[in-house]
Design an enzyme around this catalytic site. Structure first.
Site, PDB file in Angstrom:
ATOM      1  N   SER A 112      53.717  45.750  71.883  1.00 22.83           N
ATOM      2  CA  SER A 112      53.958  44.562  72.695  1.00 22.83           C
ATOM      3  C   SER A 112      52.826  43.545  72.588  1.00 22.83           C
ATOM      4  CB  SER A 112      54.191  44.956  74.157  1.00 22.83           C
ATOM      5  OG  SER A 112      53.047  45.585  74.691  1.00 22.83           O
ATOM      6  N   THR A 113      51.601  43.995  72.355  1.00 24.47           N
ATOM      7  CA  THR A 113      50.471  43.069  72.221  1.00 24.47           C
ATOM      8  C   THR A 113      50.736  42.068  71.100  1.00 24.47           C
ATOM      9  OG1 THR A 113      48.938  44.747  73.030  1.00 24.47           O
ATOM     10  CG2 THR A 113      47.981  42.917  71.789  1.00 24.47           C
ATOM     11  N   TYR A 114      51.229  42.545  69.974  1.00 20.84           N
ATOM     12  CA  TYR A 114      51.541  41.646  68.861  1.00 20.84           C
ATOM     13  C   TYR A 114      52.837  40.877  69.108  1.00 20.84           C
ATOM     14  CZ  TYR A 114      47.747  43.310  65.900  1.00 20.84           C
ATOM     15  OH  TYR A 114      46.514  43.585  65.375  1.00 20.84           O
ATOM     16  N   THR A 135      54.397  51.680  54.671  1.00 22.32           N
ATOM     17  CA  THR A 135      54.197  50.263  54.382  1.00 22.32           C
ATOM     18  C   THR A 135      54.721  49.472  55.571  1.00 22.32           C
ATOM     19  OG1 THR A 135      54.302  50.546  51.989  1.00 22.32           O
ATOM     20  CG2 THR A 135      54.804  48.356  52.830  1.00 22.32           C
ATOM     21  N   GLU A 137      55.424  45.710  57.476  1.00 20.26           N
ATOM     22  CA  GLU A 137      55.672  44.291  57.231  1.00 20.26           C
ATOM     23  C   GLU A 137      55.450  43.549  58.536  1.00 20.26           C
ATOM     24  OE1 GLU A 137      57.932  40.584  57.386  1.00 20.26           O
ATOM     25  OE2 GLU A 137      58.773  42.415  58.223  1.00 20.26           O
TER      26      GLU A 137
END
Length: 188
Positions: A112-114, A135, A137
Site C-alpha cells: 500500500s505504501t507504493y 521478476t 514490474e
C-alpha cells in the site's frame, strides 16, 4: 484451497528452503532508520527489491512486442534507488529466491505504501514447483518521476495451499522462466 499463515511460512522456509534469504519476522527498521517493511507477516511474505533495475525507455522508438522483445528498450541501472519516468515502468527482481511446493500457488500483491503513490507492482502467480528470483514490474501511473527503494519491501506474496496436488506442475512442463536469476525479460 487455504491461505497459509506465518508459522507455515517459517517452517517451509527453514525446513525446505522455500525462501532464501529469509526474514522470519517483519523488519521495518534498518540501521536506526525506518524502511518499507519486508519479511514474514501474518499471512504472507513481504519481498525486497534487489538493486538491479531495467528502466523502460523509448529512445529507439521501438514497438513493444512480447514475442520479439527488444532488450534495447531498457536502460540498465544498479543503484539503491530507481527513478521511474512519468507514465513509464521498470523491471527489477526480488532479493529472495523462491522454491514453490507442488501443492502451493503464490499470488503477489503490491504494498500500500507504493500504491498510495501511484506506483503499481505486477507479478504473475508463482506456480507449483516454480523456482527462481521473481521478476517485478513497477508501473509509474503518475505524471511525475517515482522512486523505488532497493533492499526494502516492495510487494507481498500470499501462499495458497491446494486440497489436492496438481497433476502437472510448472517444473513438469518445463516452464520457460524456471530457475530464472536476475531480471528476466519476456520470452516467447
Amino acid at each position: 484451497m487455504s491461505i497459509k499463515n506465518d508459522k507455515w511460512i517459517r517452517r517451509m522456509a527453514e525446513q525446505h528452503k522455500m525462501i532464501e534469504p529469509f526474514a522470519p519476522h517483519l523488519v521495518s527498521r534498518c540501521d536506526e532508520r525506518s524502511i518499507i517493511s519486508y519479511g514474514t507477516s501474518s499471512y504472507g511474505y513481504d519481498v525486497r527489491c534487489a538493486d538491479e533495475f531495467k528502466i523502460f525507455t523509448n529512445i529507439n522508438s521501438a514497438i513493444v512486442d512480447p514475442k520479439q522483445f527488444d532488450s534495447k528498450s531498457f536502460v540498465d541501472v544498479q543503484s539503491d534507488v530507481c527513478i521511474i519516468p512519468p507514465n513509464s515502468f521498470a523491471l527489477a527482481r526480488t532479493i529472495e529466491y523462491f522454491r514453490i511446493p507442488r501443492d502451493v500457488l503464490t499470488i503477489c500483491l503490491g504494498k500500500s505504501t507504493y500504491a498510495r503513490c501511484g506506483i503499481i507492482v505486477n507479478v504473475t502467480p508463482l506456480e507449483p514447483e516454480w523456482e527462481g528470483h521473481v521478476t517485478l514490474e513497477f508501473s509509474n501511473t503518475t505524471p511525475l518521476p517515482a522512486k523505488i527503494y532497493a533492499h526494502e519491501g516492495v510487494a507481498q506474496l500470499l501462499f495458497l495451499q491446494a486440497d489436492d496436488v496438481c497433476e502437472t506442475s510448472y517444473k513438469d512442463r518445463k516452464g520457460k522462466y524456471q530457475g530464472q536469476t536476475g531480471v528476466t525479460l519476456p520470452r516467447a
